[in-house]
Design a protein around this motif. Structure first.
Motif, PDB file in Angstrom:
ATOM      1  N   HIS A 158       8.942  14.852  65.179  1.00  0.00           N
ATOM      2  CA  HIS A 158       8.201  14.242  64.065  1.00  0.00           C
ATOM      3  C   HIS A 158       7.682  15.345  63.155  1.00  0.00           C
ATOM      4  O   HIS A 158       7.118  16.334  63.636  1.00  0.00           O
ATOM      5  N   GLU A 190       5.351  15.148  60.581  1.00  0.00           N
ATOM      6  CA  GLU A 190       3.994  15.139  60.025  1.00  0.00           C
ATOM      7  C   GLU A 190       3.282  16.430  60.428  1.00  0.00           C
ATOM      8  O   GLU A 190       3.478  16.965  61.527  1.00  0.00           O
ATOM      9  N   ASP A 218       0.555  17.562  61.477  1.00  0.00           N
ATOM     10  CA  ASP A 218      -0.221  17.833  62.689  1.00  0.00           C
ATOM     11  C   ASP A 218       0.701  18.288  63.827  1.00  0.00           C
ATOM     12  O   ASP A 218       0.230  18.841  64.824  1.00  0.00           O
ATOM     13  N   HIS A 219       2.011  18.101  63.646  1.00  0.00           N
ATOM     14  CA  HIS A 219       2.970  18.550  64.678  1.00  0.00           C
ATOM     15  C   HIS A 219       3.919  19.635  64.182  1.00  0.00           C
ATOM     16  O   HIS A 219       4.559  20.301  64.994  1.00  0.00           O
ATOM     17  N   HIS A 245       6.089   6.430  63.202  1.00  0.00           N
ATOM     18  CA  HIS A 245       5.655   5.727  62.015  1.00  0.00           C
ATOM     19  C   HIS A 245       6.135   6.390  60.729  1.00  0.00           C
ATOM     20  O   HIS A 245       5.707   5.991  59.638  1.00  0.00           O
ATOM     21  N   ASP A 281       4.377  10.365  68.324  1.00  0.00           N
ATOM     22  CA  ASP A 281       3.066   9.748  68.087  1.00  0.00           C
ATOM     23  C   ASP A 281       2.844   8.496  68.947  1.00  0.00           C
ATOM     24  O   ASP A 281       1.707   8.026  69.061  1.00  0.00           O
ATOM     25  N   HIS A 289      -0.451  13.019  71.121  1.00  0.00           N
ATOM     26  CA  HIS A 289      -1.911  13.026  70.996  1.00  0.00           C
ATOM     27  C   HIS A 289      -2.549  12.461  72.268  1.00  0.00           C
ATOM     28  O   HIS A 289      -2.123  11.411  72.766  1.00  0.00           O
TER      29      HIS A 289
HETATM   30 FE1  FEO Z   1       2.372  11.124  62.549  1.00  0.00          FE
HETATM   31 FE2  FEO Z   1       0.493  12.779  64.849  1.00  0.00          FE
HETATM   32  O1  FEO Z   1       1.472  12.586  63.274  1.00  0.00           O
END
Ligand code: FEO
Length: 397
Positions: free
Chosen positions: A78, A80, A82-83, A145, A164, A225
């Protein structure tokens, strides 16, 4: 912190973010974690990275297991940030042989980091990668997502590295579901579902069906997470099935903001009517409840009741904020109505009713308006509205 071996030769090497309090509009009062996993095999493979400021935590955790330069493969489930925020520095340092991602993942990586020189290897659903003793099966989960999202399954360990999916925003020193209080963990998971995945519930249903049809045996779910589902993976899969069906229970949520307490008085009278019908309810004053906690209450409710006074020909700002958020997450299968006090123009109820209709809530009442302060007759009308919604809740299967 120490890396943690979650399966033989598979390590958690992520980072714990104790201090984050806002995750693009989602309140995270207990922080979060950015999980990354290192598989030690003939091809040493790192699954996902962490948010950029936590790059050194990731490197320090890897160094406790191996020389980071020995990592052969990166898997980007993924994009995004944060990753993937740490990815450019990690790739520059590790010089991996290959970076595996979905086709949409490659596109997103190029759009984020503009690095055409990375050794991309595009994979798709059903493709298998041999690491040595272990293999990885890729499963794209488009729009769960993001368009790029995918999960990685390691059949030898019955391990789903779930991106996620199945996550929670909860910073802990514990790494596993059986090391914390399970009801608290599920509450964090519910909030995460309500705020991140609710909109994509039909796709969650499809994914659960795909997992079942493919006969994937899952002993452990390691998401990006929060805690890893080691002892209760079936429990979170069951919860996702329940939440994504969006059937709700006999419960109403009254979301309101009030100017001079008239709308609040109406809210309390509506609640009385619900109570008389034996329907559970939650009162959420939007000045006191964060939108993301409100969404968690909405998740298992059958009825959504909105109240706002009229201000400057519109609704109060906290309600406008909440409706913007609700429209984005689009809860399904709800019934509802709007109410509020006003002085002379009184548009708020009409605007809230239109918003309910826009998100396909079945509106069971045209809306109840009270001029300035409610009279005893107005209070009775509010209670009647509560009873009417309560009956509709009980009738809806
Ligand atoms: Fe969709 Fe934890 O980033």
């Amino acid at each position: 912190m120490q890396p943690v071996e979650i399966k033989k030769d598979v390590y958690w090497v992520g980072a714990v973010d104790w201090n984050i309090r806002d995750f693009h509009g989602y309140s995270t009062p207990k922080g979060t974690t950015y999980n990354a996993y290192l598989v030690m095999d003939e091809k040493i493979t790192l699954f996902d990275t962490v948010k950029k400021p936590f790059k050194n935590d990731l490197i320090a955790h890897i160094e406790k297991i191996t020389d980071p330069a020995k990592i052969d493969y990166l898997v980007v489930n993924h994009v995004e940030m944060d990753h993937s925020g740490a990815l450019p520095d990690i790739i520059d340092r590790l010089r991996p042989e290959k970076v595996f991602c979905s086709a949409m993942g490659k596109k997103a990586l190029l759009d984020h980091y503009h690095r055409k020189d990375w050794p991309y290897e595009v994979v798709e659903t059903g493709q298998t990668l041999r690491l040595g003793k272990k293999t990885v099966q890729f499963l794209e989960i488009r729009m769960l997502h993001w368009p790029d999202s995918m999960v990685s399954y390691v059949p030898e360990d019955r391990l789903l590295i779930s991106s996620d999916g199945f996550g929670q925003h909860w910073a802990t020193s514990e790494r596993f579901d059986d090391e914390v209080d399970l009801p608290e963990l599920l509450a964090h998971a519910a909030k995460y579902y309500a705020n991140i995945l609710l909109l994509f519930s039909p796709l969650v249903q499809k994914l659960l069906a795909t997992i079942q049809e493919a006969g994937l045996q899952i002993d452990m779910i390691a998401g990006d997470h929060g805690l890893i589902w080691r002892s209760h993976p079936a429990k979170i899969i069951e919860a996702y099935d329940l939440w994504s069906r969006q059937q709700g229970r006999d419960k109403a949520v009254i979301l309101y903001d009030t100017m001079w307490q008239s709308t609040e008085t109406m809210a309390r009278a509506i609640a009385e009517g619900l109570d008389e019908e034996g329907v559970n309810f939650k009162m959420c004053n939007l000045k006191l409840n964060h939108r993301s906690d409100v969404m968690t209450e909405v998740l298992d409710a059958k009825a959504l009741i909105l109240g706002s006074a009229t201000l400057n020909n519109g609704m109060l700002p906290a309600m406008a904020d909440m409706l913007c958020y609700l429209k984005g997450l689009r809860p399904a299968n709800k019934i509802g109505a709007a109410f509020g006090s006003y002085g002379w123009s009184g548009e708020a109820v009409k605007l809230m009713t239109a918003a309910l209709e826009e998100i396909k809530v079945r509106v069971v009442d045209p809306g109840l308006r009270v001029r300035f302060a409610p009279t005893p007759e107005d209070i009775e009308k509010c209670m009647e509205l509560g009873r009417k919604i309560g009956k509709a809740v009980k009738e809806r299967q």
